[in-house]
Design an enzyme around this catalytic site. Structure first.
Site, PDB file in Angstrom:
ATOM      1  CG  ASP A   1      -2.581  -4.972  -5.422  1.00 55.26           C
ATOM      2  OD1 ASP A   1      -2.824  -5.015  -4.204  1.00 55.26           O
ATOM      3  OD2 ASP A   1      -1.447  -5.173  -5.886  1.00 55.26           O
TER       4      ASP A   1
ATOM      5  N   GLY B   1      -3.946   5.000  -1.138  1.00 54.59           N
ATOM      6  CA  GLY B   1      -4.300   5.677   0.100  1.00 54.59           C
ATOM      7  C   GLY B   1      -3.256   6.679   0.563  1.00 54.59           C
TER       8      GLY B   1
ATOM      9  NE  ARG C   1      -9.861  -0.324  -1.708  1.00 55.13           N
ATOM     10  CZ  ARG C   1      -8.684  -0.686  -1.173  1.00 55.13           C
ATOM     11  NH1 ARG C   1      -8.234  -1.916  -1.288  1.00 55.13           N
ATOM     12  NH2 ARG C   1      -7.980   0.174  -0.500  1.00 55.13           N
TER      13      ARG C   1
ATOM     14  CG  ASN D   1       7.885  -4.526  -3.851  1.00 55.90           C
ATOM     15  OD1 ASN D   1       7.819  -4.524  -5.082  1.00 55.90           O
ATOM     16  ND2 ASN D   1       6.991  -5.120  -3.082  1.00 55.90           N
TER      17      ASN D   1
ATOM     18  CB  ALA E   1       2.061  -9.667  -6.198  1.00 54.76           C
TER      19      ALA E   1
ATOM     20  CD  GLN F   1      -1.445  -0.845   6.041  1.00 49.46           C
ATOM     21  OE1 GLN F   1      -1.179  -2.037   6.133  1.00 49.46           O
ATOM     22  NE2 GLN F   1      -1.620  -0.259   4.880  1.00 49.46           N
TER      23      GLN F   1
HETATM   24  N1  LIG Z   1      -7.040  10.010   4.913  1.00 50.48           N
HETATM   25  C1  LIG Z   1      -5.843   9.468   5.046  1.00 50.48           C
HETATM   26  N2  LIG Z   1      -4.841  10.148   5.653  1.00 50.48           N
HETATM   27  C2  LIG Z   1      -3.614   9.601   5.778  1.00 50.48           C
HETATM   28  N3  LIG Z   1      -3.280   8.383   5.337  1.00 50.48           N
HETATM   29  C3  LIG Z   1      -4.241   7.669   4.714  1.00 50.48           C
HETATM   30  C4  LIG Z   1      -5.562   8.162   4.534  1.00 50.48           C
HETATM   31  N4  LIG Z   1      -6.280   7.208   3.874  1.00 50.48           N
HETATM   32  C5  LIG Z   1      -5.441   6.160   3.662  1.00 50.48           C
HETATM   33  N5  LIG Z   1      -4.228   6.453   4.163  1.00 50.48           N
HETATM   34  C6  LIG Z   1      -3.028   5.601   4.092  1.00 50.48           C
HETATM   35  O1  LIG Z   1      -3.215   4.705   2.995  1.00 50.48           O
HETATM   36  C7  LIG Z   1      -2.974   3.356   3.417  1.00 50.48           C
HETATM   37  C8  LIG Z   1      -3.925   2.408   2.718  1.00 50.48           C
HETATM   38  O2  LIG Z   1      -3.804   2.630   1.331  1.00 50.48           O
HETATM   39  P1  LIG Z   1      -4.567   1.594   0.345  1.00 50.48           P
HETATM   40  O3  LIG Z   1      -4.175   2.005  -1.036  1.00 50.48           O
HETATM   41  O4  LIG Z   1      -5.992   1.502   0.707  1.00 50.48           O
HETATM   42  O5  LIG Z   1      -3.827   0.256   0.793  1.00 50.48           O
HETATM   43  P2  LIG Z   1      -4.080  -1.274   0.357  1.00 50.48           P
HETATM   44  O6  LIG Z   1      -4.591  -1.260  -1.034  1.00 50.48           O
HETATM   45  O7  LIG Z   1      -2.706  -1.865   0.486  1.00 50.48           O
HETATM   46  O8  LIG Z   1      -5.017  -1.864   1.342  1.00 50.48           O
HETATM   47  C9  LIG Z   1      -3.209   3.329   4.895  1.00 50.48           C
HETATM   48  O9  LIG Z   1      -2.329   2.384   5.484  1.00 50.48           O
HETATM   49  C10 LIG Z   1      -2.851   4.761   5.356  1.00 50.48           C
HETATM   50  O10 LIG Z   1      -1.511   4.820   5.786  1.00 50.48           O
HETATM   51  C1  LIG Z   2       4.102  -8.668  -2.232  1.00 52.43           C
HETATM   52  C2  LIG Z   2       3.912  -7.711  -3.378  1.00 52.43           C
HETATM   53  O1  LIG Z   2       5.073  -7.020  -3.655  1.00 52.43           O
HETATM   54  C3  LIG Z   2       2.780  -6.790  -3.062  1.00 52.43           C
HETATM   55  O2  LIG Z   2       1.625  -7.542  -3.328  1.00 52.43           O
HETATM   56  C4  LIG Z   2       2.735  -5.557  -3.970  1.00 52.43           C
HETATM   57  O3  LIG Z   2       3.101  -5.891  -5.304  1.00 52.43           O
HETATM   58  C5  LIG Z   2       1.355  -5.052  -3.965  1.00 52.43           C
HETATM   59  O4  LIG Z   2       0.651  -5.278  -4.894  1.00 52.43           O
HETATM   60  C6  LIG Z   2       0.896  -4.335  -2.769  1.00 52.43           C
HETATM   61  O5  LIG Z   2      -0.386  -3.784  -2.956  1.00 52.43           O
HETATM   62  P1  LIG Z   2      -1.066  -3.114  -1.678  1.00 52.43           P
HETATM   63  O6  LIG Z   2      -2.311  -2.490  -2.222  1.00 52.43           O
HETATM   64  O7  LIG Z   2      -1.334  -4.248  -0.711  1.00 52.43           O
HETATM   65  O8  LIG Z   2      -0.068  -2.119  -1.146  1.00 52.43           O
HETATM   66 MG   LIG Z   3      -3.890  -1.534  -2.836  1.00 44.78          MG
END
Ligand SMILES: Nc1ncnc2c1ncn2[C@@H]1O[C@H](COP(=O)(O)OP(=O)(O)O)[C@@H](O)[C@H]1O
Ligand SMILES: C[C@H](O)[C@H](O)[C@@H](O)C(=O)COP(=O)(O)O
Ligand SMILES: [Mg+2]
Length: 487
Positions: A235, A401, A15, A294, A79, A302
């Site tokens: 991140d 999330g 995003r 972790n 990472a 997902q």
């Molecule tokens: N409104 C919601 N209700 C329930 N779970 C959610 C909601 N929004 C996001 N999530 C959870 O958060 C996860 C994504 O979190 P996010 O921090 O965006 O992940 P990433 O940074 O790894 O892409 C999704 O896989 C989902 O399980």
């Molecule tokens: C592989 C790493 O452990 C992983 O990137 C973790 O450190 C991480 O940053 C995950 O971020 P998400 O936003 O993808 O859950």
């Molecule tokens: Mg993230």
């Protein structure tokens, strides 16, 4: 008024978030969101890095259409993964994903003559077979020989945008190749994987000016003048900066694809207890350390969502879970079998069958099994974290999330007997912005930034409920002992 753009690319989604400070509050607007994920290509699971870069330009074009002609921007991503760049300055291939199975035996092979204790004492980094160290150990040797530079994912994106290449330390620490003592790539570990020190671009701290987006991109895209700052490019490091924790006894969970549970330390904790529990000392912003573990996280959810053909939103799935009682079965969510199975639902059901437990069948049963076992795993790890740090954790900040899952926030609070403060869900992007603001001199430090976060975003608090689950955590801990896979 200065406009900032956070490019936050997690394993499941990316995003562009536009931010500025108005009336003393941080205003955050999601301008562009796009999918991320890996596919099989040239024999490995790989990320489509060109797709991610194109999406960044699409997001910047949307910002220009908002009549914003100048922005500052920083990039943060997941990472450990990297891009091999040849002498012509171009990538040799799309980057391999950390979920690829090429490193499944790498820790055993690499540590056959280099003890784990030695590596951990040097780096303080957890043993995960996807760490860069093991990826380079199993890398295509011909490709490595043709490699001029090894760039971590966010550094590579910054390089494509500006032409300038650096290696930012928060993400560099996840390679398990940075020496805690010297603050540099460890020569023995570089040698172990046949990498020369200058194959990584120079190390820089988070909050370093990188340069302007190159003119050539302005010829192709109608985008604002963009100054790029190298922020906390891992991140999770950004997420921790953006977490409004306060006091001494707080911990965080960055709950996204992964759940990263830990605490912010001023000095690394790489003693025997931390080693035995495989906690990590990833470098944080401004000389801090991210002492964390972790946890498989919502990756599991997902996969399940995809296997239901995305007919349910995440909000739907969380609602469905609420129709079931928790703790109908115990699952070690960190079992490697959940790292990248062909079918996650089947894997969860097989696990319950093999451990002679009730098998979750319906979407609501599956989702409650996931959420309640993540909550149990969190509570168990919080106990360990408090033991290693020598003081109990009293407040847990859940961001990302996953902080949207009220059911999980409440279960975790009750099981762990801690106050849970949930939000912001976009803490990663917010932390990315705060580092840009510190570099720009708009705020002094992280503490001031966290005060700004606390007054700018709605945070929800959960207190432990009357503990009808008194015995459950103890039973879960006994279950984990029973199923523990000996290394
Ligand atoms: N409104 C919601 N209700 C329930 N779970 C959610 C909601 N929004 C996001 N999530 C959870 O958060 C996860 C994504 O979190 P996010 O921090 O965006 O992940 P990433 O940074 O790894 O892409 C999704 O896989 C989902 O399980
Ligand atoms: C592989 C790493 O452990 C992983 O990137 C973790 O450190 C991480 O940053 C995950 O971020 P998400 O936003 O993808 O859950
Ligand atoms: Mg993230």
């Amino acid at each position: 008024m200065q406009s900032y753009v956070a490019v936050d690319i997690g394993a499941s989604s990316g995003r562009l978030m536009l931010a500025n400070v108005t009336d003393g509050k941080l205003q955050l607007q999601e301008v562009h969101r796009f999918s991320n994920g890996f596919t099989e290509e040239n024999g490995h699971d790989r990320w489509n890095i060109d797709h991610l870069i194109n999406e960044i330009f699409s997001g910047l074009e949307k910002i220009k259409k908002m009549h914003i002609d100048h922005v500052r921007l920083a990039i943060d991503t997941w990472a450990v993964d990297y891009v091999l760049v040849g002498n012509d300055g171009n990538k040799l291939d799309d980057p391999v994903s950390y979920r690829d199975n090429r490193t499944c035996n790498a820790i055993k092979d690499l540590t056959s003559d280099l003890p784990k204790e030695y590596i951990y004492e040097k780096t303080g980094i957890q043993f995960q077979d996807f760490n860069t160290l093991y990826q380079l150990f199993t890398e295509d040797k011909a490709k490595l020989a043709k490699t001029d530079k090894i760039m971590m994912i966010p550094d590579y994106i910054g390089y494509v945008l500006t032409g300038n290449a650096v290696t930012e330390v928060t993400n560099a620490s996840t390679t398990q190749m940075l020496s805690l003592r010297e603050g540099l790539f460890d020569k023995d570990l570089l040698k172990k994987v046949n990498v020369y020190p200058d194959q990584f671009p120079r190390l820089v701290e988070a909050g370093t000016w990188l340069g302007n987006v190159s003119h050539k991109w302005h010829m192709r895209y109608d985008i604002p003048e963009t100054e790029v700052i190298t922020g906390t490019t891992h991140d999770t490091a950004s997420a921790v900066v953006g977490t409004p924790g306060k006091g001494e006894d707080w911990a965080y969970i960055s709950s996204g694809t992964w759940s990263l549970l830990g605490a912010e330390l001023d000095t690394p904790e790489n003693g025997l207890d931390a080693f035995k529990e495989n906690y990590t000392n990833e470098w944080g912003a401004y000389g801090t350390y991210r002492f964390l573990k972790n946890i498989m996280g919502l990756w599991i959810a997902q996969c399940v969502k995809k296997e239901y053909d995305n007919q349910y939103s995440f909000a739907d799935l969380a609602q469905l879970a609420g129709e079931e009682k928790p703790f109908q079965q115990f699952i070690d969510v960190n079992d490697k079998r959940f790292s990248n199975p062909k079918n996650m639902i089947q894997e969860l059901q097989n696990y319950c069958q093999e451990t002679n437990q009730k098998v979750p069948e319906t979407p609501s049963e599956i989702m409650m099994a996931i959420y309640s076992n993540l909550s149990l795993f969190y509570a168990n790890e919080l106990e360990k974290l408090g033991h290693i740090l020598g003081h109990p954790i009293t407040t847990l900040n859940i961001v990302g999330g996953g902080s949207n899952v009220a059911l999980m926030n409440q279960l975790t609070s009750t099981l762990a007997k801690v106050k849970v403060v949930a939000g912001p869900s976009e803490a990663t992007a917010i932390g990315n912005i705060l580092v840009q603001m510190i570099t720009s001199g708009q705020i002094e430090n992280i503490a001031q930034g966290r005060q700004l976060v606390a007054k700018s975003f709605d945070l929800k608090t959960y207190e432990p409920e009357v503990d009808q689950y008194n015995q459950v955590l103890t039973d879960y801990q006994a279950f984990l002992q029973k199923v523990a896979v000996v290394d």
